[in-house]
Design a protein around this motif. Sequence first.
Motif, PDB file in Angstrom:
ATOM      1  N   MET A   1      -0.034  13.805  13.657  1.00 12.12           N
ATOM      2  CA  MET A   1       1.338  14.146  13.993  1.00 12.12           C
ATOM      3  C   MET A   1       2.262  13.666  12.877  1.00 12.12           C
ATOM      4  O   MET A   1       2.043  12.606  12.288  1.00 12.12           O
ATOM      5  N   PHE A   2       3.309  14.464  12.593  1.00  8.78           N
ATOM      6  CA  PHE A   2       4.234  14.128  11.515  1.00  8.78           C
ATOM      7  C   PHE A   2       5.659  14.097  12.027  1.00  8.78           C
ATOM      8  O   PHE A   2       6.080  14.967  12.793  1.00  8.78           O
TER       9      PHE A   2
ATOM     10  N   GLY B   1       0.818  -1.197   0.000  1.00  4.29           N
ATOM     11  CA  GLY B   1       0.000   0.000   0.000  1.00  4.29           C
ATOM     12  C   GLY B   1       0.853   1.248   0.000  1.00  4.29           C
ATOM     13  O   GLY B   1       2.083   1.183   0.113  1.00  4.29           O
ATOM     14  N   THR B   2       0.205   2.397  -0.123  1.00  5.86           N
ATOM     15  CA  THR B   2       0.942   3.659  -0.077  1.00  5.86           C
ATOM     16  C   THR B   2       1.333   4.015   1.345  1.00  5.86           C
ATOM     17  O   THR B   2       2.189   4.880   1.563  1.00  5.86           O
ATOM     18  N   VAL B   3       0.678   3.373   2.318  1.00  9.27           N
ATOM     19  CA  VAL B   3       1.068   3.514   3.718  1.00  9.27           C
ATOM     20  C   VAL B   3       1.137   2.116   4.326  1.00  9.27           C
ATOM     21  O   VAL B   3       0.501   1.182   3.836  1.00  9.27           O
ATOM     22  N   SER B   4       1.916   1.980   5.369  1.00  7.32           N
ATOM     23  CA  SER B   4       1.979   0.707   6.079  1.00  7.32           C
ATOM     24  C   SER B   4       2.018   0.982   7.581  1.00  7.32           C
ATOM     25  O   SER B   4       2.604   1.974   8.019  1.00  7.32           O
ATOM     26  N   PRO B   5       1.387   0.120   8.384  1.00 10.37           N
ATOM     27  CA  PRO B   5       1.433   0.307   9.835  1.00 10.37           C
ATOM     28  C   PRO B   5       2.860   0.219  10.352  1.00 10.37           C
ATOM     29  O   PRO B   5       3.651  -0.613   9.900  1.00 10.37           O
ATOM     30  N   ALA B   6       3.200   1.081  11.289  1.00  8.13           N
ATOM     31  CA  ALA B   6       4.555   1.089  11.864  1.00  8.13           C
ATOM     32  C   ALA B   6       4.613   0.061  12.986  1.00  8.13           C
ATOM     33  O   ALA B   6       4.447   0.384  14.158  1.00  8.13           O
TER      34      ALA B   6
ATOM     35  N   PRO C   1       9.068   8.671   6.285  1.00  4.27           N
ATOM     36  CA  PRO C   1       8.329   9.619   7.130  1.00  4.27           C
ATOM     37  C   PRO C   1       7.193   8.883   7.843  1.00  4.27           C
ATOM     38  O   PRO C   1       6.639   7.914   7.311  1.00  4.27           O
ATOM     39  N   MET C   2       6.848   9.352   9.026  1.00  3.85           N
ATOM     40  CA  MET C   2       5.838   8.664   9.820  1.00  3.85           C
ATOM     41  C   MET C   2       4.789   9.655  10.309  1.00  3.85           C
ATOM     42  O   MET C   2       5.103  10.804  10.635  1.00  3.85           O
ATOM     43  N   ILE C   3       3.533   9.208  10.334  1.00  8.31           N
ATOM     44  CA  ILE C   3       2.456  10.017  10.894  1.00  8.31           C
ATOM     45  C   ILE C   3       1.699   9.201  11.916  1.00  8.31           C
ATOM     46  O   ILE C   3       1.751   7.965  11.911  1.00  8.31           O
ATOM     47  N   GLU C   4       1.013   9.902  12.806  1.00  9.19           N
ATOM     48  CA  GLU C   4       0.127   9.250  13.770  1.00  9.19           C
ATOM     49  C   GLU C   4      -1.267   9.831  13.596  1.00  9.19           C
ATOM     50  O   GLU C   4      -1.456  11.045  13.647  1.00  9.19           O
ATOM     51  N   VAL C   5      -2.240   8.949  13.374  1.00  8.02           N
ATOM     52  CA  VAL C   5      -3.633   9.352  13.173  1.00  8.02           C
ATOM     53  C   VAL C   5      -4.509   8.506  14.080  1.00  8.02           C
ATOM     54  O   VAL C   5      -4.520   7.275  13.965  1.00  8.02           O
TER      55      VAL C   5
ATOM     56  N   ARG D   1      -2.886   5.566  15.840  1.00  6.47           N
ATOM     57  CA  ARG D   1      -2.178   4.592  15.022  1.00  6.47           C
ATOM     58  C   ARG D   1      -1.073   5.278  14.232  1.00  6.47           C
ATOM     59  O   ARG D   1      -1.271   6.363  13.690  1.00  6.47           O
ATOM     60  N   ARG D   2       0.083   4.616  14.160  1.00 13.35           N
ATOM     61  CA  ARG D   2       1.210   5.177  13.435  1.00 13.35           C
ATOM     62  C   ARG D   2       1.384   4.478  12.092  1.00 13.35           C
ATOM     63  O   ARG D   2       1.274   3.255  11.997  1.00 13.35           O
TER      64      ARG D   2
END
Length: 232
Positions: free
Chosen positions: A224-225, A125-130, A140-144, A147-148
């Motif tokens: 958060m970024f 995927g374009t994002v993956s769980p950390a 780069p990592m975000i928290e939404v 979940r990160r």
Amino acid sequence: MNAFDKFEEGVENAVAGTFARAFRSTLKPVEIMSALKKRMDREAANLSRERTVTPNDFTVALSPADFANIEQWGIESLENELVDGLLAYAEKQDYVLLGPIRITFVDDETLKSGQVTATGATRRGTVSPATSRATAGAHPMIEVGGRRFLLTGAVTVIGRGSDCDIIVDDTNISRRHLELRLTPNGVVVSDLGSTNGTFVEGHRIGSATLVDGNTVTIGRTTIMFWTPQAGA
């Protein structure tokens, strides 16, 4: 029993307690969780000493009677509980996920009440769980919503719509609210014409380049970024 074991047991007990009333057969939600974790373990692939990739896209087959029960109760709610449990298990095992966890339920007339089978596949995927230390700091990592996620693709779309890369349950945000784009000069956040706007550090923006530690606000949701180095 260590902290991770206690957390995992707590998640499984919560799933069992929440949905037990929906099941009138011998099948229990905790058995679905167990089948999914076993599939993760069986299909885990060691790409290196530090990276073990495991499936993130699952299909769960149930008997028609059990499928009807979870359909009546609410498949989406059960999926969310199972995803939370699998994310916790992947983190405990230090598994690498190449995309978000997806769970699809199907009915299978060859199965009897109480029986469950699970198959898994790896979907990028374009994002993956950390979930793994091996990937921390690589993207780069975000928290939404607690979940990160690692930004592993060129563009990540966030919103309420089912076609978004990260789906947020917030009625104050638009179906396709914003995008995060990886560029040679950093990660650029752009509002996608949302109704209520996108805010970086409290300032409404059309687009902006994010720096480490920035807070992005959409509706009631805070994002958060972190840059790759800070993510490590």
